[in-house]
Write a protein that holds these residues in place. Sequence first.
Motif, PDB file in Angstrom:
ATOM      1  N   LEU A 118     -18.060  -0.655  52.469  1.00  0.00           N
ATOM      2  CA  LEU A 118     -18.446   0.757  52.385  1.00  0.00           C
ATOM      3  C   LEU A 118     -18.201   1.307  50.983  1.00  0.00           C
ATOM      4  CD1 LEU A 118     -19.420   3.340  53.787  1.00  0.00           C
ATOM      5  CD2 LEU A 118     -17.066   3.771  54.478  1.00  0.00           C
ATOM      6  N   LEU A 119     -17.047   0.946  50.395  1.00  0.00           N
ATOM      7  CA  LEU A 119     -16.749   1.402  49.038  1.00  0.00           C
ATOM      8  C   LEU A 119     -17.754   0.836  48.033  1.00  0.00           C
ATOM      9  CD1 LEU A 119     -12.841   1.149  48.940  1.00  0.00           C
ATOM     10  CD2 LEU A 119     -14.224   3.229  48.901  1.00  0.00           C
ATOM     11  N   GLN A 120     -18.101  -0.422  48.226  1.00  0.00           N
ATOM     12  CA  GLN A 120     -19.096  -1.020  47.329  1.00  0.00           C
ATOM     13  C   GLN A 120     -20.439  -0.306  47.458  1.00  0.00           C
ATOM     14  OE1 GLN A 120     -18.972  -5.122  48.565  1.00  0.00           O
ATOM     15  NE2 GLN A 120     -17.411  -5.679  47.054  1.00  0.00           N
ATOM     16  N   THR A 121     -20.804   0.013  48.711  1.00  0.00           N
ATOM     17  CA  THR A 121     -22.064   0.736  48.929  1.00  0.00           C
ATOM     18  C   THR A 121     -22.012   2.120  48.287  1.00  0.00           C
ATOM     19  OG1 THR A 121     -22.386  -0.446  51.021  1.00  0.00           O
ATOM     20  CG2 THR A 121     -23.665   1.575  50.675  1.00  0.00           C
ATOM     21  N   ASN A 122     -20.889   2.836  48.509  1.00  0.00           N
ATOM     22  CA  ASN A 122     -20.744   4.181  47.920  1.00  0.00           C
ATOM     23  C   ASN A 122     -20.750   4.115  46.399  1.00  0.00           C
ATOM     24  OD1 ASN A 122     -20.594   5.276  50.459  1.00  0.00           O
ATOM     25  ND2 ASN A 122     -18.358   5.339  50.512  1.00  0.00           N
ATOM     26  N   LEU A 123     -20.067   3.076  45.875  1.00  0.00           N
ATOM     27  CA  LEU A 123     -20.025   2.923  44.419  1.00  0.00           C
ATOM     28  C   LEU A 123     -21.414   2.682  43.857  1.00  0.00           C
ATOM     29  CD1 LEU A 123     -18.347   2.686  41.838  1.00  0.00           C
ATOM     30  CD2 LEU A 123     -18.051   0.254  42.336  1.00  0.00           C
ATOM     31  N   GLN A 124     -22.172   1.834  44.551  1.00  0.00           N
ATOM     32  CA  GLN A 124     -23.529   1.556  44.086  1.00  0.00           C
ATOM     33  C   GLN A 124     -24.391   2.805  44.168  1.00  0.00           C
ATOM     34  OE1 GLN A 124     -24.531  -1.338  42.664  1.00  0.00           O
ATOM     35  NE2 GLN A 124     -26.417  -0.233  42.181  1.00  0.00           N
ATOM     36  N   GLU A 125     -24.247   3.567  45.270  1.00  0.00           N
ATOM     37  CA  GLU A 125     -25.008   4.813  45.412  1.00  0.00           C
ATOM     38  C   GLU A 125     -24.628   5.800  44.320  1.00  0.00           C
ATOM     39  OE1 GLU A 125     -24.253   6.176  49.333  1.00  0.00           O
ATOM     40  OE2 GLU A 125     -25.573   4.714  50.304  1.00  0.00           O
ATOM     41  N   ALA A 126     -23.305   5.894  44.044  1.00  0.00           N
ATOM     42  CA  ALA A 126     -22.854   6.807  42.985  1.00  0.00           C
ATOM     43  C   ALA A 126     -23.397   6.367  41.630  1.00  0.00           C
ATOM     44  CB  ALA A 126     -21.327   6.869  42.961  1.00  0.00           C
ATOM     45  N   LYS A 127     -23.395   5.045  41.402  1.00  0.00           N
ATOM     46  CA  LYS A 127     -23.917   4.530  40.137  1.00  0.00           C
ATOM     47  C   LYS A 127     -25.410   4.834  40.011  1.00  0.00           C
ATOM     48  CE  LYS A 127     -24.256   0.305  37.394  1.00  0.00           C
ATOM     49  NZ  LYS A 127     -25.695   0.449  37.152  1.00  0.00           N
ATOM     50  N   ASN A 128     -26.135   4.624  41.112  1.00  0.00           N
ATOM     51  CA  ASN A 128     -27.567   4.920  41.078  1.00  0.00           C
ATOM     52  C   ASN A 128     -27.819   6.406  40.829  1.00  0.00           C
ATOM     53  OD1 ASN A 128     -28.070   2.230  41.654  1.00  0.00           O
ATOM     54  ND2 ASN A 128     -28.303   2.559  43.853  1.00  0.00           N
ATOM     55  N   ALA A 129     -27.006   7.254  41.510  1.00  0.00           N
ATOM     56  CA  ALA A 129     -27.163   8.700  41.307  1.00  0.00           C
ATOM     57  C   ALA A 129     -26.825   9.081  39.881  1.00  0.00           C
ATOM     58  CB  ALA A 129     -26.263   9.463  42.280  1.00  0.00           C
ATOM     59  N   GLN A 130     -25.754   8.452  39.333  1.00  0.00           N
ATOM     60  CA  GLN A 130     -25.372   8.752  37.949  1.00  0.00           C
ATOM     61  C   GLN A 130     -26.462   8.299  36.981  1.00  0.00           C
ATOM     62  OE1 GLN A 130     -22.668  10.486  37.008  1.00  0.00           O
ATOM     63  NE2 GLN A 130     -23.522  10.448  34.950  1.00  0.00           N
ATOM     64  N   ASP A 131     -27.014   7.112  37.248  1.00  0.00           N
ATOM     65  CA  ASP A 131     -28.100   6.634  36.383  1.00  0.00           C
ATOM     66  C   ASP A 131     -29.297   7.587  36.444  1.00  0.00           C
ATOM     67  OD1 ASP A 131     -26.573   4.476  35.715  1.00  0.00           O
ATOM     68  OD2 ASP A 131     -27.521   3.088  37.134  1.00  0.00           O
ATOM     69  N   THR A 132     -29.599   8.057  37.668  1.00  0.00           N
ATOM     70  CA  THR A 132     -30.707   9.011  37.813  1.00  0.00           C
ATOM     71  C   THR A 132     -30.413  10.308  37.074  1.00  0.00           C
ATOM     72  OG1 THR A 132     -31.252   8.079  39.985  1.00  0.00           O
ATOM     73  CG2 THR A 132     -32.112  10.277  39.478  1.00  0.00           C
ATOM     74  N   ASN A 133     -29.172  10.815  37.228  1.00  0.00           N
ATOM     75  CA  ASN A 133     -28.799  12.056  36.534  1.00  0.00           C
ATOM     76  C   ASN A 133     -28.843  11.874  35.025  1.00  0.00           C
ATOM     77  OD1 ASN A 133     -28.399  13.432  38.915  1.00  0.00           O
ATOM     78  ND2 ASN A 133     -26.211  12.953  39.023  1.00  0.00           N
ATOM     79  N   ASN A 134     -28.357  10.707  34.563  1.00  0.00           N
ATOM     80  CA  ASN A 134     -28.382  10.446  33.117  1.00  0.00           C
ATOM     81  C   ASN A 134     -29.819  10.414  32.599  1.00  0.00           C
ATOM     82  OD1 ASN A 134     -25.618  10.307  33.007  1.00  0.00           O
ATOM     83  ND2 ASN A 134     -25.522   8.073  33.171  1.00  0.00           N
ATOM     84  N   GLU A 135     -30.695   9.802  33.410  1.00  0.00           N
ATOM     85  CA  GLU A 135     -32.096   9.736  32.987  1.00  0.00           C
ATOM     86  C   GLU A 135     -32.706  11.131  32.953  1.00  0.00           C
ATOM     87  OE1 GLU A 135     -35.709   8.186  31.713  1.00  0.00           O
ATOM     88  OE2 GLU A 135     -33.670   7.368  31.735  1.00  0.00           O
ATOM     89  N   ARG A 136     -32.398  11.931  33.990  1.00  0.00           N
ATOM     90  CA  ARG A 136     -32.914  13.300  34.001  1.00  0.00           C
ATOM     91  C   ARG A 136     -32.376  14.108  32.831  1.00  0.00           C
ATOM     92  NH1 ARG A 136     -32.105  14.728  40.449  1.00  0.00           N
ATOM     93  NH2 ARG A 136     -33.851  13.456  41.241  1.00  0.00           N
ATOM     94  N   LEU A 137     -31.061  13.931  32.577  1.00  0.00           N
ATOM     95  CA  LEU A 137     -30.455  14.659  31.454  1.00  0.00           C
ATOM     96  C   LEU A 137     -31.072  14.235  30.137  1.00  0.00           C
ATOM     97  CD1 LEU A 137     -28.304  16.658  30.523  1.00  0.00           C
ATOM     98  CD2 LEU A 137     -26.667  14.761  30.442  1.00  0.00           C
TER      99      LEU A 137
END
Length: 302
Positions: A118-137
Amino acid sequence: MRFFSHKVALFFGAASLLFAAEVSVFEAGNLRNPSPYGLTQNEKLLLEKTQEVEKLGRELAGMRNDFSSLKEQMEGVRSVLDGTNTRVGRSDGDMRALEARLVSLEETFAKTSEQILLLQTNLQEAKNAQDTNNERLRIVLGEMSSLIDSINNNYASKSTLATLAERVGELEGAKKTAPLPSGLEAKPGAELMQEALSFFSANNLDEAWARYDILVKKNYMPARSNYFLGEIAYKKQQWKTAIKHYKISIDLYDKADYIPRLLYHTAISFDKIGEPANAAPFYRALKSNYPESKEAQASPDR
């Protein structure tokens, strides 16, 4: 037991015959002699019975010794068995405890594995969200950079901003009906800043403008002074003048507490002059960098 009783009966019968026998005057007929001689037929029979009884007595004694030995061995075996049973019982208890511990460890391992997954899944989701936010920024920052260049090209370049500010001040000052207090330039910057804020809060925009304008010329807190000049122009619906001063303010210092309002009013000003394409990046920058601000929550999604 019948065998033992028979042997005893023979023993006592032989003893009776022994006492009933005639004893020879000489050694003849002496049954105690190791090698008796001159025995009568009865004495011979008695001797045989006696010897048989003695033999049986010896066998009986041997049997008793064997029985005692076997009994001791049985007691030893029983003790060993009791000890073995006790150890086996303890071993069984230890085995059951180990099995229960193993089951508990297996359950803990399963839960831990699920948590890790679950932590690995959450970490991956957070990383994907961060990558998306970084791209948007990155896109928003790129758009803002292009927009700032557009503002420089279409509204004012850095080399002419001071001249334009002075010219705008002169033109707008010519429209004022009430004379401004004299001697403002001689006042200290801190005093002018306090007066300007008091007039702005009281919605006396002309008096506030005169003092913020002097503060800009004095280069006293120029970022904040230009922001308030932009706010005064915004309240007067002088949209292009507001955009110009907002641009100067954010170029000088982009970490001030008023930046969310500056971005919001810049976007609205672009909408008011019919340039929604230029307004959209400011709305997006506001939502990306200040999502909890009331300005971001009031901004449209574009």
